[in-house]
Design an enzyme around this catalytic site. Structure first.
Site, PDB file in Angstrom:
ATOM      1  N   ASP A   7       0.818  -1.216   0.000  1.00 46.84           N
ATOM      2  CA  ASP A   7       0.000   0.000   0.000  1.00 46.84           C
ATOM      3  C   ASP A   7       0.851   1.265   0.000  1.00 46.84           C
ATOM      4  O   ASP A   7       0.627   2.182  -0.781  1.00 46.84           O
ATOM      5  CB  ASP A   7      -0.986   0.015   1.186  1.00 46.84           C
ATOM      6  N   ASP A  65       6.960   3.930   3.515  1.00 50.60           N
ATOM      7  CA  ASP A  65       7.237   5.100   4.354  1.00 50.60           C
ATOM      8  C   ASP A  65       8.738   5.083   4.673  1.00 50.60           C
ATOM      9  O   ASP A  65       9.547   5.631   3.930  1.00 50.60           O
ATOM     10  CB  ASP A  65       6.347   4.987   5.598  1.00 50.60           C
TER      11      ASP A  65
HETATM   12  P1  IMP Z   1       7.441   1.479   6.553  1.00 50.29           P
HETATM   13  O1  IMP Z   1       7.983   0.187   7.102  1.00 50.29           O
HETATM   14  O2  IMP Z   1       7.818   2.638   7.430  1.00 50.29           O
HETATM   15  O3  IMP Z   1       7.805   1.714   5.112  1.00 50.29           O
HETATM   16  O4  IMP Z   1       5.881   1.420   6.685  1.00 50.29           O
HETATM   17  C1  IMP Z   1       5.098   0.683   5.831  1.00 50.29           C
HETATM   18  C2  IMP Z   1       3.783   0.285   6.438  1.00 50.29           C
HETATM   19  O5  IMP Z   1       3.344   1.218   7.431  1.00 50.29           O
HETATM   20  C3  IMP Z   1       2.720   0.305   5.385  1.00 50.29           C
HETATM   21  O6  IMP Z   1       2.566  -0.964   4.819  1.00 50.29           O
HETATM   22  C4  IMP Z   1       1.486   0.772   6.123  1.00 50.29           C
HETATM   23  O7  IMP Z   1       0.796  -0.322   6.627  1.00 50.29           O
HETATM   24  C5  IMP Z   1       2.011   1.612   7.252  1.00 50.29           C
HETATM   25  N1  IMP Z   1       1.990   3.054   6.929  1.00 50.29           N
HETATM   26  C6  IMP Z   1       3.038   3.854   6.627  1.00 50.29           C
HETATM   27  N2  IMP Z   1       2.659   5.111   6.388  1.00 50.29           N
HETATM   28  C7  IMP Z   1       1.317   5.115   6.526  1.00 50.29           C
HETATM   29  C8  IMP Z   1       0.302   6.133   6.371  1.00 50.29           C
HETATM   30  O8  IMP Z   1       0.547   7.313   6.054  1.00 50.29           O
HETATM   31  N3  IMP Z   1      -0.971   5.727   6.594  1.00 50.29           N
HETATM   32  C9  IMP Z   1      -1.323   4.459   6.934  1.00 50.29           C
HETATM   33  N4  IMP Z   1      -0.409   3.491   7.078  1.00 50.29           N
HETATM   34  C10 IMP Z   1       0.884   3.804   6.875  1.00 50.29           C
END
Ligand code: IMP
Length: 182
Positions: free
Chosen positions: A105, A108
């Site tokens: 999805d 981040d």
């Molecule tokens: P990362 O490991 O920091 O890249 O985060 C990835 C996961 O965090 C995604 O698969 C989402 O489930 C959640 N996530 C990150 N940013 C958002 C946001 O802005 N809204 C909702 N979920 C988020």
């Protein structure tokens, strides 16, 4: 109504409207279909946040697609990643020799996708690529190549179209954000 008050009582604002989402999905599907012509794709849906994006994009692909589901959790009920990725639902089918595309999805920090890709690599797919509907380039903490990106956005926390905040808002048909939210 999509823009009315929701579960938490806060009013979501539209960041990416439904029409724009669907148009971009069609473009992404064309790109993927062209890259995988004549091949069967093993498409992995990363649960929970990707389920709506996944359901929409695989229906726009015109080659054979085998669907798999991988559950991971890294945020709990917070808005900042814990950095720890937990597999909540694993794929039981072998991925060896398959052309795998991971559908995420949002990227981040990149920690979740990086963890997932490393885990899948150990299962020896013939090829491995990833597609993320959204990406926050300014938040990236690890170097992870995302092969197909829907939209690059800022650092704001977004909701809707599968994405939640503390379990709410997944059913919004657009990507939104919450105002006055701390
Ligand atoms: P990362 O490991 O920091 O890249 O985060 C990835 C996961 O965090 C995604 O698969 C989402 O489930 C959640 N996530 C990150 N940013 C958002 C946001 O802005 N809204 C909702 N979920 C988020």
């Amino acid at each position: 109504m999509p823009t009315s008050k929701h579960e938490s009582g806060k009013s979501p604002k539209v960041l990416i409207p439904e029409v724009k989402l669907q148009a971009r999905l069609t473009e992404l599907a064309h790109e993927i279909a062209a890259d995988y012509r004549g091949k069967e794709i093993t498409a992995i849906c990363i649960l929970k946040g990707s389920f709506i994006f996944f359901a929409d994009i695989i229906r726009k692909l015109d080659q054979p697609v085998v669907c798999e589901f991988l559950g991971v959790s890294s945020y709990g009920n917070r808005k900042v990643t814990s950095g720890e990725v937990k597999v909540t639902l694993d794929i039981n089918e072998p991925l060896e020799g398959k052309h795998v595309i991971v559908f995420e999805d949002i990227v981040d920090s990149g920690l979740t996708l990086s963890y997932i890709l490393n885990m899948i690599k150990t299962r020896q797919p013939a090829s491995l690529r990833c597609c993320s509907l959204l990406m926050k380039p300014d938040s990236m903490k690890v170097d992870v190549d995302v092969d197909y990106v829907g939209f690059k956005i800022g650092n704001e926390f977004v909701i809707g179209y599968g994405l939640d905040y503390a379990g709410a808002y997944r059913g919004l048909p657009y990507i939104g954000y919450l105002e006055h939210d701390h």
